[in-house]
Design an enzyme around this catalytic site. Structure first.
Site, short mmCIF file in Angstrom:
data_model
loop_
_atom_site.label_atom_id
_atom_site.label_comp_id
_atom_site.label_asym_id
_atom_site.label_seq_id
_atom_site.Cartn_x
_atom_site.Cartn_y
_atom_site.Cartn_z
N ARG A 1 18.62 -31.99 8.65
CA ARG A 1 17.27 -31.56 8.31
C ARG A 1 17.20 -30.04 8.37
NH1 ARG A 1 17.11 -36.11 7.10
NH2 ARG A 1 15.60 -37.74 7.68
N GLY B 1 7.51 -0.88 10.33
CA GLY B 1 8.96 -0.98 10.26
C GLY B 1 9.54 0.03 9.28
N GLY C 1 0.80 -1.23 0.00
CA GLY C 1 0.00 0.00 0.00
C GLY C 1 0.83 1.28 0.00
N ILE D 1 9.06 -7.36 13.91
CA ILE D 1 9.76 -8.42 14.62
C ILE D 1 11.26 -8.34 14.36
CG2 ILE D 1 7.80 -10.01 14.60
CD1 ILE D 1 9.36 -11.62 12.42
N ASP D 2 11.66 -7.61 13.30
CA ASP D 2 13.07 -7.63 12.88
C ASP D 2 13.99 -6.82 13.79
OD1 ASP D 2 12.03 -9.06 10.75
OD2 ASP D 2 12.01 -7.34 9.39
N GLY E 1 13.99 -11.88 9.93
CA GLY E 1 14.78 -10.73 10.37
C GLY E 1 15.27 -9.85 9.23
N GLN F 1 6.72 -17.04 13.68
CA GLN F 1 7.41 -16.02 14.50
C GLN F 1 6.59 -14.74 14.63
OE1 GLN F 1 11.93 -16.17 13.14
NE2 GLN F 1 10.56 -17.09 11.66
N ARG F 2 5.58 -14.60 13.78
CA ARG F 2 4.84 -13.33 13.78
C ARG F 2 3.47 -13.44 14.43
NH1 ARG F 2 5.86 -10.54 8.04
NH2 ARG F 2 3.71 -11.19 7.74
O1 F6P Z 1 9.64 -7.58 8.29
C1 F6P Z 1 9.01 -8.62 8.97
C2 F6P Z 1 9.13 -9.90 8.19
O2 F6P Z 1 8.52 -10.92 8.92
C3 F6P Z 1 10.56 -10.29 7.81
O3 F6P Z 1 11.28 -10.84 8.89
C4 F6P Z 1 10.30 -11.23 6.67
O4 F6P Z 1 11.38 -11.29 5.78
C5 F6P Z 1 9.11 -10.60 5.99
O5 F6P Z 1 8.46 -9.80 6.95
C6 F6P Z 1 8.14 -11.59 5.42
O6 F6P Z 1 7.18 -10.89 4.74
P1 F6P Z 1 5.92 -11.59 4.06
O7 F6P Z 1 4.95 -11.93 5.15
O8 F6P Z 1 5.39 -10.53 3.15
O9 F6P Z 1 6.41 -12.81 3.37
#
Ligand code: F6P
Length: 337
Positions: A255, A92, A52, A116-117, A160, A263-264
């Site tokens: 593996r 961010g 956006g 999160i980064d 990250g 993570q989000r």
């Molecule tokens: O900027 C946060 C983040 O989670 C990064 O760590 C990651 O590279 C990116 O966003 C992933 O973005 P998307 O959800 O658009 O794949």
């Protein structure tokens, strides 16, 4: 938001980032009722998008081909027509850049650093980071079971972007044996040397944490998709590359795992809840004081206002001389160099 309400201000939320303001349809009431009981929830009740950007808005030609064009004047017009007195932008580096450009066009903007980064300058922490680190650490704890019982090398890719904050902090806390960061291009032979050394010590498993932005000394960052119309580079794939290289060189069973968007999500940690609420209140205080074109940031024990021009385009990487990097080395963790 509640801090604004205490001052008798009316507050509105914009859905799907700047997109919601451009279409007018995404502006919704955001009063005490709307935000009741959300402190413990992850994500956003307003929705978001990383497509956006009003300065790189995506249009579609008659033949379907997409192209970028500048709709920032439309956005400023929509803001003024709505009768708003201030805009709080949460996000961010990308969101901060847009906000600064809008401030230069005269919009009264205050930013709140959320990613999160943790790669934003002008603040020791962004909110979301602590939760992501906790999730990643827990994942590393769980991976130890299979790694140890099956005598495998587990390679875990963490998010990250071009900064190694998540990988470093969770890697140390989750007892990783190797941590590969974007800030330190790695030598795969050094990684394998660490794994062999552990073998000799009777430790027949290893946990290797790889930041998605890590790259080999003589190689490039792994991308799933290169930046396109209205989009940014998508990083990913380094864990499988590292896993293959380790397997070929050591003969170990390896593996690879990408922790990805786990993570989000989920309930934010206490630290993140408090930080987000402190940032929000500080943003309201900045608006009340008429301080715009700034970002609120955690600096030492308190929240300060940092001019956006000191923040945008200056990603905050892990300082190689930090005590955290030193701690990793002193614990015997290999950083691949
Ligand atoms: O900027 C946060 C983040 O989670 C990064 O760590 C990651 O590279 C990116 O966003 C992933 O973005 P998307 O959800 O658009 O794949």
């Amino acid at each position: 938001m509640l801090s604004a309400h205490q001052r008798g201000w009316r507050t509105y939320g914009i859905q799907r980032g700047f997109e919601g303001l451009l279409s007018f349809e995404g502006v919704v009431k955001l009063g005490p009722e709307e935000v009741r009981g959300i402190t413990h929830l992850g994500g956003t009740i307003l929705g978001t998008t990383n497509r956006g950007n009003p300065f790189r808005y995506v249009g579609r030609k008659a033949d379907g081909e997409e192209y970028e064009y500048d709709r920032s004047d439309d956005l400023c017009g929509a803001f003024r027509a709505s009768g708003f007195d201030a805009l709080v932008s949460i996000g961010g580096d990308g969101s901060l850049q847009i906000a600064h450009q809008l401030a230069l066009k005269g919009l009264p903007v205050v930013c709140v650093p959320k990613t999160i980064d943790n790669d934003v300058a002008g603040t020791q922490r962004t909110f979301g980071f602590d939760t992501a680190v906790s999730t990643a650490t827990e994942a590393l704890d769980r991976l130890h079971s299979t790694a140890e019982s099956h005598e495998r090398v587990m390679v875990v890719e963490l998010m990250g972007r071009y900064a190694g904050w998540i990988a470093l902090n969770s890697g140390i806390s989750g007892s990783a044996d190797v941590i590969l960061l974007p800030e330190i291009p790695f030598d795969i032979e050094k990684v394998c040397a660490k794994i062999r050394q552990r073998e000799e010590m009777g430790r027949h498993f290893s946990i290797v944490v790889v930041a998605e932005g890590a790259k080999p000394k003589d190689g490039a960052v792994a991308l799933v998709e290169r930046r396109g119309v209205g989009t940014v580079d998508r990083l990913g794939g380094i864990a499988s590359q590292v896993a293959r290289a380790i397997s070929e060189r050591t003969g170990k069973e390896v593996r690879a795992l990408v922790l990805g968007h786990l993570q989000r999500g989920g309930s934010p940690t206490t630290y993140d809840r408090l930080l987000a609420l402190r940032f929000g209140s500080a943003a309201v205080r900045a608006i009340a004081a008429g301080t715009f074109d700034v970002m609120v940031g955690l600096n030492g024990p308190t929240i300060t206002c940092v001019p956006l021009e000191e923040v945008v385009g200056r990603p905050k990487n892990v300082p190689l001389d930090s005590d955290v990097v030193q701690t990793a080395r002193e614990l015997g963790i290999s950083l691949g160099d």
